[in-house]
Design a protein around this motif. Structure first.
Motif, PDB file in Angstrom:
ATOM      1  N   GLU A  74       0.820  -1.214   0.000  1.00  0.00           N
ATOM      2  CA  GLU A  74       0.000   0.000   0.000  1.00  0.00           C
ATOM      3  C   GLU A  74       0.858   1.268   0.000  1.00  0.00           C
ATOM      4  OE1 GLU A  74      -3.797  -1.649   2.539  1.00  0.00           O
ATOM      5  OE2 GLU A  74      -2.424  -0.273   3.538  1.00  0.00           O
ATOM      6  N   PRO A  75       0.354   2.317  -0.651  1.00  0.00           N
ATOM      7  CA  PRO A  75       1.027   3.622  -0.525  1.00  0.00           C
ATOM      8  C   PRO A  75       0.947   4.106   0.923  1.00  0.00           C
ATOM      9  CG  PRO A  75      -0.583   3.603  -2.324  1.00  0.00           C
ATOM     10  CD  PRO A  75      -0.820   2.372  -1.522  1.00  0.00           C
ATOM     11  N   PRO A  76       1.893   4.963   1.352  1.00  0.00           N
ATOM     12  CA  PRO A  76       1.739   5.609   2.659  1.00  0.00           C
ATOM     13  C   PRO A  76       0.405   6.364   2.706  1.00  0.00           C
ATOM     14  CG  PRO A  76       3.900   6.071   1.710  1.00  0.00           C
ATOM     15  CD  PRO A  76       3.091   5.397   0.637  1.00  0.00           C
ATOM     16  N   ALA A  77      -0.163   6.472   3.901  1.00  0.00           N
ATOM     17  CA  ALA A  77      -1.522   7.028   4.056  1.00  0.00           C
ATOM     18  C   ALA A  77      -1.695   8.395   3.402  1.00  0.00           C
ATOM     19  CB  ALA A  77      -1.865   7.112   5.549  1.00  0.00           C
ATOM     20  N   ASP A  78      -0.684   9.269   3.503  1.00  0.00           N
ATOM     21  CA  ASP A  78      -0.820  10.645   3.014  1.00  0.00           C
ATOM     22  C   ASP A  78      -0.408  10.826   1.555  1.00  0.00           C
ATOM     23  OD1 ASP A  78      -1.845  11.509   5.387  1.00  0.00           O
ATOM     24  OD2 ASP A  78       0.073  12.220   6.184  1.00  0.00           O
ATOM     25  N   LEU A  79       0.046   9.761   0.924  1.00  0.00           N
ATOM     26  CA  LEU A  79       0.474   9.888  -0.473  1.00  0.00           C
ATOM     27  C   LEU A  79      -0.735  10.053  -1.386  1.00  0.00           C
ATOM     28  CD1 LEU A  79       3.079   9.693  -2.328  1.00  0.00           C
ATOM     29  CD2 LEU A  79       2.298   7.383  -2.838  1.00  0.00           C
ATOM     30  N   GLU A  80      -0.657  11.035  -2.280  1.00  0.00           N
ATOM     31  CA  GLU A  80      -1.720  11.207  -3.274  1.00  0.00           C
ATOM     32  C   GLU A  80      -1.439  10.309  -4.472  1.00  0.00           C
ATOM     33  OE1 GLU A  80      -2.387  15.310  -4.227  1.00  0.00           O
ATOM     34  OE2 GLU A  80      -3.586  15.556  -2.406  1.00  0.00           O
ATOM     35  N   VAL A  81      -2.427   9.511  -4.836  1.00  0.00           N
ATOM     36  CA  VAL A  81      -2.282   8.574  -5.956  1.00  0.00           C
ATOM     37  C   VAL A  81      -3.298   8.935  -7.029  1.00  0.00           C
ATOM     38  CG1 VAL A  81      -2.321   6.151  -6.670  1.00  0.00           C
ATOM     39  CG2 VAL A  81      -1.527   6.753  -4.364  1.00  0.00           C
ATOM     40  N   GLY A  82      -2.815   8.999  -8.256  1.00  0.00           N
ATOM     41  CA  GLY A  82      -3.700   9.277  -9.387  1.00  0.00           C
ATOM     42  C   GLY A  82      -3.101   8.690 -10.652  1.00  0.00           C
ATOM     43  N   PRO A  83      -3.771   8.840 -11.781  1.00  0.00           N
ATOM     44  CA  PRO A  83      -3.211   8.352 -13.042  1.00  0.00           C
ATOM     45  C   PRO A  83      -1.831   8.956 -13.302  1.00  0.00           C
ATOM     46  CG  PRO A  83      -5.507   8.959 -13.325  1.00  0.00           C
ATOM     47  CD  PRO A  83      -5.107   9.442 -11.961  1.00  0.00           C
ATOM     48  N   HIS A  84      -0.897   8.130 -13.767  1.00  0.00           N
ATOM     49  CA  HIS A  84       0.457   8.623 -14.019  1.00  0.00           C
ATOM     50  C   HIS A  84       0.409   9.665 -15.138  1.00  0.00           C
ATOM     51  CE1 HIS A  84       4.728   8.767 -14.859  1.00  0.00           C
ATOM     52  NE2 HIS A  84       4.925   8.142 -13.709  1.00  0.00           N
ATOM     53  N   PRO A  85       1.075  10.820 -14.933  1.00  0.00           N
ATOM     54  CA  PRO A  85       1.011  11.904 -15.938  1.00  0.00           C
ATOM     55  C   PRO A  85       1.400  11.451 -17.346  1.00  0.00           C
ATOM     56  CG  PRO A  85       2.108  12.664 -13.937  1.00  0.00           C
ATOM     57  CD  PRO A  85       1.860  11.208 -13.755  1.00  0.00           C
ATOM     58  N   LYS A  86       2.312  10.484 -17.454  1.00  0.00           N
ATOM     59  CA  LYS A  86       2.748  10.034 -18.789  1.00  0.00           C
ATOM     60  C   LYS A  86       1.699   9.164 -19.482  1.00  0.00           C
ATOM     61  CE  LYS A  86       7.762  10.064 -18.040  1.00  0.00           C
ATOM     62  NZ  LYS A  86       8.979   9.214 -18.023  1.00  0.00           N
ATOM     63  N   LEU A  87       0.677   8.753 -18.725  1.00  0.00           N
ATOM     64  CA  LEU A  87      -0.330   7.860 -19.311  1.00  0.00           C
ATOM     65  C   LEU A  87      -1.637   8.580 -19.632  1.00  0.00           C
ATOM     66  CD1 LEU A  87       0.281   4.707 -17.073  1.00  0.00           C
ATOM     67  CD2 LEU A  87       1.190   5.173 -19.352  1.00  0.00           C
ATOM     68  N   ILE A  88      -1.619   9.903 -19.481  1.00  0.00           N
ATOM     69  CA  ILE A  88      -2.833  10.666 -19.822  1.00  0.00           C
ATOM     70  C   ILE A  88      -2.481  11.751 -20.849  1.00  0.00           C
ATOM     71  CG2 ILE A  88      -4.127  10.226 -17.696  1.00  0.00           C
ATOM     72  CD1 ILE A  88      -3.128  12.834 -16.574  1.00  0.00           C
ATOM     73  N   ASN A  89      -3.438  12.015 -21.701  1.00  0.00           N
ATOM     74  CA  ASN A  89      -3.290  13.077 -22.697  1.00  0.00           C
ATOM     75  C   ASN A  89      -4.689  13.467 -23.176  1.00  0.00           C
ATOM     76  OD1 ASN A  89      -4.064  11.112 -24.692  1.00  0.00           O
ATOM     77  ND2 ASN A  89      -1.937  10.382 -24.693  1.00  0.00           N
ATOM     78  N   GLU A  90      -4.745  14.320 -24.186  1.00  0.00           N
ATOM     79  CA  GLU A  90      -6.058  14.778 -24.669  1.00  0.00           C
ATOM     80  C   GLU A  90      -6.949  13.630 -25.099  1.00  0.00           C
ATOM     81  OE1 GLU A  90      -6.737  17.975 -27.712  1.00  0.00           O
ATOM     82  OE2 GLU A  90      -5.055  18.881 -26.598  1.00  0.00           O
ATOM     83  N   GLY A  91      -6.356  12.665 -25.778  1.00  0.00           N
ATOM     84  CA  GLY A  91      -7.153  11.532 -26.265  1.00  0.00           C
ATOM     85  C   GLY A  91      -7.417  10.487 -25.196  1.00  0.00           C
ATOM     86  N   ASN A  92      -6.711  10.570 -24.079  1.00  0.00           N
ATOM     87  CA  ASN A  92      -6.852   9.589 -23.003  1.00  0.00           C
ATOM     88  C   ASN A  92      -6.861  10.322 -21.663  1.00  0.00           C
ATOM     89  OD1 ASN A  92      -7.011   7.049 -21.811  1.00  0.00           O
ATOM     90  ND2 ASN A  92      -4.792   6.871 -21.630  1.00  0.00           N
ATOM     91  N   PRO A  93      -7.966  11.024 -21.361  1.00  0.00           N
ATOM     92  CA  PRO A  93      -8.024  11.832 -20.131  1.00  0.00           C
ATOM     93  C   PRO A  93      -8.022  10.944 -18.884  1.00  0.00           C
ATOM     94  CG  PRO A  93     -10.185  11.737 -21.173  1.00  0.00           C
ATOM     95  CD  PRO A  93      -9.233  11.050 -22.103  1.00  0.00           C
ATOM     96  N   PRO A  94      -7.748  11.528 -17.713  1.00  0.00           N
ATOM     97  CA  PRO A  94      -7.747  10.723 -16.476  1.00  0.00           C
ATOM     98  C   PRO A  94      -9.126  10.124 -16.198  1.00  0.00           C
ATOM     99  CG  PRO A  94      -7.447  13.073 -15.991  1.00  0.00           C
ATOM    100  CD  PRO A  94      -7.370  12.916 -17.468  1.00  0.00           C
ATOM    101  N   LYS A  95      -9.139   8.846 -15.890  1.00  0.00           N
ATOM    102  CA  LYS A  95     -10.408   8.154 -15.582  1.00  0.00           C
ATOM    103  C   LYS A  95     -10.669   8.093 -14.083  1.00  0.00           C
ATOM    104  CE  LYS A  95     -10.247   4.988 -19.596  1.00  0.00           C
ATOM    105  NZ  LYS A  95      -8.944   5.223 -20.234  1.00  0.00           N
ATOM    106  N   TYR A  96      -9.691   8.524 -13.270  1.00  0.00           N
ATOM    107  CA  TYR A  96      -9.786   8.403 -11.811  1.00  0.00           C
ATOM    108  C   TYR A  96      -9.357   9.715 -11.175  1.00  0.00           C
ATOM    109  CZ  TYR A  96      -9.542   3.521 -13.270  1.00  0.00           C
ATOM    110  OH  TYR A  96      -9.757   2.327 -13.901  1.00  0.00           O
TER     111      TYR A  96
END
Length: 334
Positions: A294-316
């Motif tokens: 598990e990530p540490p409790a205070d770590l913010e987790v989201g889609p990796h910046p390299k895996l999102i773009n205009e054609g593939n926006p963040p899903k989470y």
């Protein structure tokens, strides 16, 4: 003692009956919802295969299409696995009052400790399981208050298993990264780097007179980035594939790997967190030993910046891991 443990309930039952609160709804009962006669043979991957591209492709395919796989030749000695399992089993065979010494404290915000209920129970239905949670890595996160003193070898067996586990974790996180087209360190960094928390849960499912009606753990995905588990030899893990429930065939001394929610989020949905549940056995106790990474409790987790773009926006949404867990455990939409 305020909470009645499932192990105690099981030992006091009349033949062929279980309390009403353990009888699942018709849409959940394993006797009605399991595809009979078909065992799900999830991918088995040899981590020592000299062809790393083949290993990488197999893990990438399994993570996209299954959300789970098994690994052999993982480098953890059989003896270390056996000792780790034996001390956990020993704990659940102790007298009840001895186990209660390690009970999760009343009102604790942490899930560490010996317990029965984990999350908000929908429709008042209970799971046929008792558990023990405690962190085993990193040292700064360990609270030995929840590590059983009996058997005396408990700590040594857990530390030995953990020591061998580091290599497996680092190898898998590296391969997940490469499979997603990232640099080899980027997935590990996104889920906590060297602060990644190893949370052990020992699940103890006592024999159940009506395994067709009850579930050890209802359908869920793991909140972790990844889960690595070993079961005992009693069948019970089921996975959902194409909307149907199947028994998962596991093989001796393999490790079962689950893609968890945080890896699904980091991958922006390319890798799928596996929907799974546990069934129970009429004659034998089933035990499983998952470790949640598990990530540490205070770590913010989201889609990796390299895996999102205009054609593939963040899903989470990007959010603190502790906030994600709070929503999941209390059945609040993310």
């Amino acid at each position: 003692m305020e909470v009645e443990r499932v192990q105690e309930i099981a030992s006091n039952l009349s033949k062929g009956t279980i309390p009403e609160e353990f009888i699942r709804t018709m849409t959940e009962q394993p006797g009605l919802t399991t595809v009979q006669g078909t065992v799900l043979e999830v991918p088995i991957i040899d981590l020592r295969d000299p062809d790393e591209q083949k290993v990488l492709k197999a893990i990438d395919d399994a993570s996209r299409n299954w959300g789970m796989f098994q690994v052999t030749n993982h480098g953890i000695p059989e003896e270390s696995i056996r000792n780790f399992q034996e001390v956990g089993k020993f704990f659940f065979e102790l007298p009840q009052e001895e186990k209660e010494v390690y009970a999760k404290p009343e009102g604790s915000k942490s899930i560490e400790g010996y317990g029965t209920k984990l999350q908000r129970e929908l429709e008042g239905k209970k799971a046929w399981v008792d558990h023990l949670f405690h962190k085993i890595w990193p040292p700064s996160e360990i609270n030995y208050q929840f590590w059983p003193k009996n058997p005396p070898s408990y700590r040594e067996a857990n530390e030995e298993y953990t020591k061998h586990m580091h290599g497996v974790v680092n190898k898998l996180l590296r391969l997940f990264s490469l499979g997603l087209g990232l640099e080899e360190h980027e997935v590990k960094k996104a889920v906590g780097g060297d602060d990644l928390v190893y949370l052990l849960k020992i699940n103890y499912y006592p024999p159940c007179p009506r395994p067709d009606l009850a579930l050890g753990v209802p359908a869920h995905t793991d909140m972790s980035a990844m889960t690595i588990l070993v079961p005992n030899d009693v069948q019970g893990l089921q996975a959902s594939k194409d909307g149907q429930w199947y028994d998962v065939k596991y093989i001796p001394n393999a490790l079962i790997i689950h893609v968890g929610d945080q890896l699904e989020i980091v991958s922006n949905g390319k890798y799928k967190s596996v929907l799974h549940r546990s069934t129970v056995n009429k004659e034998k106790a089933r035990i499983s030993w998952p470790i949640f990474f598990e990530p540490p409790a205070d770590l913010e987790v989201g889609p990796h910046p390299k895996l999102i773009n205009e054609g593939n926006p963040p899903k989470y949404k990007t959010k603190k891991f502790s906030d994600y867990c709070y929503c999941e455990l209390n059945k609040i939409p993310q």
